[in-house]
Design an enzyme around this catalytic site. Structure first.
Site, short mmCIF file in Angstrom:
data_model
loop_
_atom_site.label_atom_id
_atom_site.label_comp_id
_atom_site.label_asym_id
_atom_site.label_seq_id
_atom_site.Cartn_x
_atom_site.Cartn_y
_atom_site.Cartn_z
N CYS A 1 0.85 -1.19 0.00
CA CYS A 1 0.00 0.00 0.00
C CYS A 1 0.89 1.24 0.00
CB CYS A 1 -0.93 0.09 1.20
SG CYS A 1 -2.12 -1.24 1.26
N ARG B 1 4.22 -0.21 -4.67
CA ARG B 1 3.88 -0.73 -3.34
C ARG B 1 2.54 -1.46 -3.33
NH1 ARG B 1 6.89 1.39 0.63
NH2 ARG B 1 5.31 0.78 2.12
N TRP C 1 -2.69 -2.70 -1.81
CA TRP C 1 -2.35 -4.11 -2.01
C TRP C 1 -3.19 -4.84 -0.96
CZ3 TRP C 1 -0.40 -8.22 0.82
CH2 TRP C 1 0.07 -9.30 0.07
N ASN D 1 -1.77 2.09 5.87
CA ASN D 1 -0.93 1.01 5.35
C ASN D 1 -0.54 0.16 6.55
OD1 ASN D 1 1.06 -0.57 4.13
ND2 ASN D 1 2.60 1.04 4.19
N GLY D 2 -0.79 -1.17 6.48
CA GLY D 2 -0.45 -2.05 7.59
C GLY D 2 -1.63 -2.96 7.91
N GLU E 1 16.88 -18.22 -8.33
CA GLU E 1 16.60 -16.83 -8.68
C GLU E 1 16.04 -16.73 -10.10
OE1 GLU E 1 16.19 -14.25 -7.12
OE2 GLU E 1 16.48 -12.60 -8.51
N LYS F 1 12.36 -15.23 -11.03
CA LYS F 1 12.16 -14.11 -11.96
C LYS F 1 11.09 -14.48 -13.00
CE LYS F 1 13.47 -11.60 -10.14
NZ LYS F 1 14.21 -11.59 -8.92
N GLU G 1 7.53 -14.70 -11.39
CA GLU G 1 6.99 -13.41 -10.96
C GLU G 1 6.41 -12.59 -12.08
OE1 GLU G 1 10.56 -11.73 -8.91
OE2 GLU G 1 9.07 -11.17 -7.42
N HIS H 1 15.95 -37.32 -8.30
CA HIS H 1 15.15 -37.77 -7.15
C HIS H 1 13.70 -37.30 -7.26
CE1 HIS H 1 18.70 -39.29 -5.16
NE2 HIS H 1 19.32 -38.15 -5.47
N LYS I 1 6.25 -4.34 -4.22
CA LYS I 1 7.70 -4.24 -4.12
C LYS I 1 8.20 -4.53 -2.70
CE LYS I 1 11.81 -3.40 -5.64
NZ LYS I 1 12.40 -4.50 -6.41
O1 M6R Z 1 13.07 -5.77 0.05
P1 M6R Z 1 13.49 -7.18 0.33
O2 M6R Z 1 14.78 -7.53 -0.30
O3 M6R Z 1 13.47 -7.51 1.78
O4 M6R Z 1 12.37 -8.05 -0.37
C1 M6R Z 1 12.35 -9.43 -0.26
C2 M6R Z 1 11.41 -10.04 -1.26
O5 M6R Z 1 10.11 -9.60 -1.03
C3 M6R Z 1 11.81 -9.70 -2.69
O6 M6R Z 1 13.10 -10.10 -2.97
C4 M6R Z 1 10.85 -10.36 -3.70
O7 M6R Z 1 10.98 -11.75 -3.65
C5 M6R Z 1 11.11 -9.82 -5.09
N1 M6R Z 1 9.87 -9.53 -5.73
C6 M6R Z 1 11.89 -10.74 -5.94
O8 M6R Z 1 12.04 -10.30 -7.25
#
Ligand code: M6R
Length: 618
Positions: free
Chosen positions: A2, A27, A76, A102-103, A491, A495, A498, A514, A613
């Site tokens: 948010c 956000r 969000w 927000n929260g 990773e 990517k 996501e 396995h 984010k």
């Molecule tokens: O801000 P942070 O590095 O603590 O965030 C951690 C994860 O939320 C963040 O890396 C998330 O997985 C990303 N969207 C990955 O691309």
């Protein structure tokens, strides 16, 4: 999650709010809304969808845009579906109080029952509507000012919040409060106007003078008056500390790139140079990390290290584990922050805990850090966002200085975190005499070549476009790697998931037999990290196993590797580098592959569905 925005001053608030919301969309972007105050009345507009949808609705409804005071919010969803009713701002039963939040208010259910018994009604499913009505109830019941009612209410709630609230009949006063979720105030021209935002990048065009509200603080903003900062618990007055922001406007613009993610991928060579320039002095053989230098004894004597993070930062942590164990011979555990908090972890005083976070606001990581500190650990942070909550709570730390990362999928922050972990591992190796002079000289030379090698790796984008064209419609991908390449496989898969919504899994290559091998057929592209190292022949064996089952192999390999050309369907040849630094290169084609596939699938790359984010809720 948010984004909160607000303005109190003499300019037209509308454009400040809408443009600010666009900068905060990273956000949360499932719904948004604004309220503008004019002549003791307010105009409100809320809609499902993005800020651009809000703009369209505002114009189609011909909303009155007058007013130099206003609040805005991009959501969000936590409590209740994304829809017009659940979108913020929320209004109290009497229509007097208008609030953005927000929260999460954890005890919202009990409060709601209490308010229902007292004749209140609710239109939305949100915890925010509960809080604004609790404030209204206490204001009426105690015949108190808004300020007093906010304070008493916040002392009753359990959870996290940053809020901004305005009373319709007295709109020239805005009250803000914070616990857990970020909120900052920009002090504008002649101290006669205030900008309010979850992230100051949204008011950077107007002012660089910022007050970051701290947990447990509230502030009363009045037009043409100095801000009044207080403690929520006892109303004690506090002197505000105004900071000067150092961010450059260019850093938060897309420039020639279609998406921030692509811009951020291409920024990596420069970020690496910048990070090294201020920390590594090769001619004197010095690595400068202030937070480590000033705690040399703790780092030299430690018997173990735990690294805690989430998402991409967790993948960087796994690479950190490999580096520290290899170079410093210190046992390292890597924990998901969300799991760490609930497992009753064994932490001894002076244990080293490293927390890694791009945003410095991830709620799980922040909770883990607080728990570790409570148990007496020495907590060291690696953060990107300067002044963020995690950066402020740790005992010592280092900034990655990768600049604002706007794309929801982390890219440049990952490589910047790895560079810091490499410097840390070499530094500890020197403290503990596990890295000798000739080895460190070799490593420095390799480090010195990385930026240029990433530049060359980025030239592979056209090849990756071609590969993406062949497979962007496939439903599943597998990513395999061994040793330090396993986290890179994780990773790469993250990517792709996501931003393209393709199912992808990262696996240690040897584990494939396995279980995951059952998935392999002619419809399964397998991305294999196959650079030359001690496991090279083993990886070649894994590739043979995939080919024997008709899988499609996209190999990330070194230049002049003729052997792999014979068996892989596609080979992406990256420059040679020593194995422990190779994640900095191997991750680049995986970032580009995910980007190109998502682009071909016409996805909103910077704002993938359901994500935000910074995840500021547990
Ligand atoms: O801000 P942070 O590095 O603590 O965030 C951690 C994860 O939320 C963040 O890396 C998330 O997985 C990303 N969207 C990955 O691309």
């Amino acid at each position: 999650m948010c984004g909160i925005i607000g303005y109190l001053g003499y300019r037209k608030a509308y454009h400040i709010l809408i443009n600010g919301l666009k900068k905060l969309e990273y956000r949360g972007y499932d719904s948004s809304g604004i309220a503008l105050f004019h002549n003791n009345e307010y105009n409100l507009c809320k809609t499902i969808g993005k800020v651009s949808d809000l703009e369209k609705t505002i114009f189609s409804k011909k909303m009155n845009l007058k007013g130099s005071i206003g609040l805005g919010h991009t959501r969000w969803a936590t409590h209740g579906l994304p829809n017009n009713v659940n979108a913020h701002p929320h209004v109290s039963n009497s229509n007097e109080l208008i609030m953005i939040h927000n929260g999460i208010i954890e005890n919202h259910h009990a409060i709601k029952i209490f308010l229902l018994k007292n004749g209140f009604f609710f239109k939305s499913e949100t915890d925010t509507e509960v809080l604004v009505n609790l404030i209204e109830y206490l204001k009426i019941e105690n015949k108190s000012s808004l300020e007093e009612a906010v304070r008493i209410s916040l002392n009753e709630v359990i959870g996290t919040y940053s809020i901004a609230i305005i009373e319709k009949s007295n709109p020239e006063t805005v009250i803000l409060a914070k616990l857990g979720s970020p909120i900052s105030i920009g002090i504008g021209y002649n101290e006669k106007e205030f900008f309010i935002a979850s992230d100051p990048i949204s008011f950077l065009n107007y002012t660089k003078n910022v007050l970051y509200l701290q947990d447990g603080e509230m502030v009363i903003l009045k037009k043409n008056k100095k801000l009044d900062l207080r403690k929520i618990v006892n109303n004690l007055k506090i002197s505000p500390i105004i900071k000067k922001l150092k961010i450059n406007l260019k850093e938060i613009e897309k420039g020639k790139y279609k998406y921030f993610m692509l811009k951020e991928i291409y920024e990596q060579p420069k970020i690496i140079l910048d990070t090294l320039k201020s920390r590594l002095f090769i001619s004197n053989e010095i690595i400068y990390i202030n937070g480590v230098d000033s705690n040399k004894e703790i780092f030299t004597k430690t018997k173990s290290i735990t690294i805690i993070a989430c998402g991409t930062s967790w993948h960087a942590s796994l690479i950190g584990e490999y580096l520290i164990e290899k170079l410093d011979h210190i046992p390292v555990e890597v924990e998901y922050a969300s799991e760490f908090i609930y497992k009753d972890p064994i932490i001894n005083p002076k244990d080293i805990i490293i927390v890694i976070s791009q945003s410095g606001e991830t709620a799980d990581t922040l909770s883990a850090l607080k728990l570790a500190k409570k148990k007496g650990a020495f907590v060291f942070g690696i953060c990107n966002v300067v002044g963020s909550s995690i950066a402020r709570y740790v005992d010592a730390g280092v900034y990655t200085h990768a600049g604002p990362e706007i794309g929801v999928a982390s890219t440049k922050s990952f490589t910047a975190q790895i560079i810091i972990l490499i410097l840390l591992a070499i530094k500890l190796g020197k403290y503990r005499s596990t890295v000798n002079k000739s080895f460190s000289q070799f490593l420095y030379k390799e480090l010195d070549s990385i930026s240029e090698k990433i530049n060359r790796t980025l030239e592979l984008n056209t090849t990756l476009q071609k590969v993406s064209n062949l497979y962007y419609n496939y439903n599943n991908f597998l990513y395999l790697g061994r040793g330090i390449h396993f986290p890179v496989a994780l990773e790469g898969a993250l990517k792709l998931k996501e931003i393209s919504y393709i199912h992808a899994e990262g696996y240690p290559a040897a584990e494939m037999k396995h279980g995951p091998i059952a998935l392999i057929d002619e419809k399964m592209p397998v991305v294999v990290l196959a650079t030359k190292n001690d496991f090279y022949e083993k990886i070649m064996g894994n590739i043979q196993e995939i080919k024997a089952r008709k899988g499609i192999v996209i190999a990330i390999a070194n230049q002049n590797d003729c052997q792999i050309d014979m068996i892989a369907d596609h080979v992406i040849n990256i420059p040679n580098i020593c194995d422990i630094f190779s994640p900095l290169l191997t991750v680049i084609p995986l970032q580009l592959l995910a980007y190109q596939i998502a682009f071909l699938r016409k996805k909103n790359i910077d704002q993938p569905r359901n994500l935000a984010k910074s995840v500021t809720v547990e």
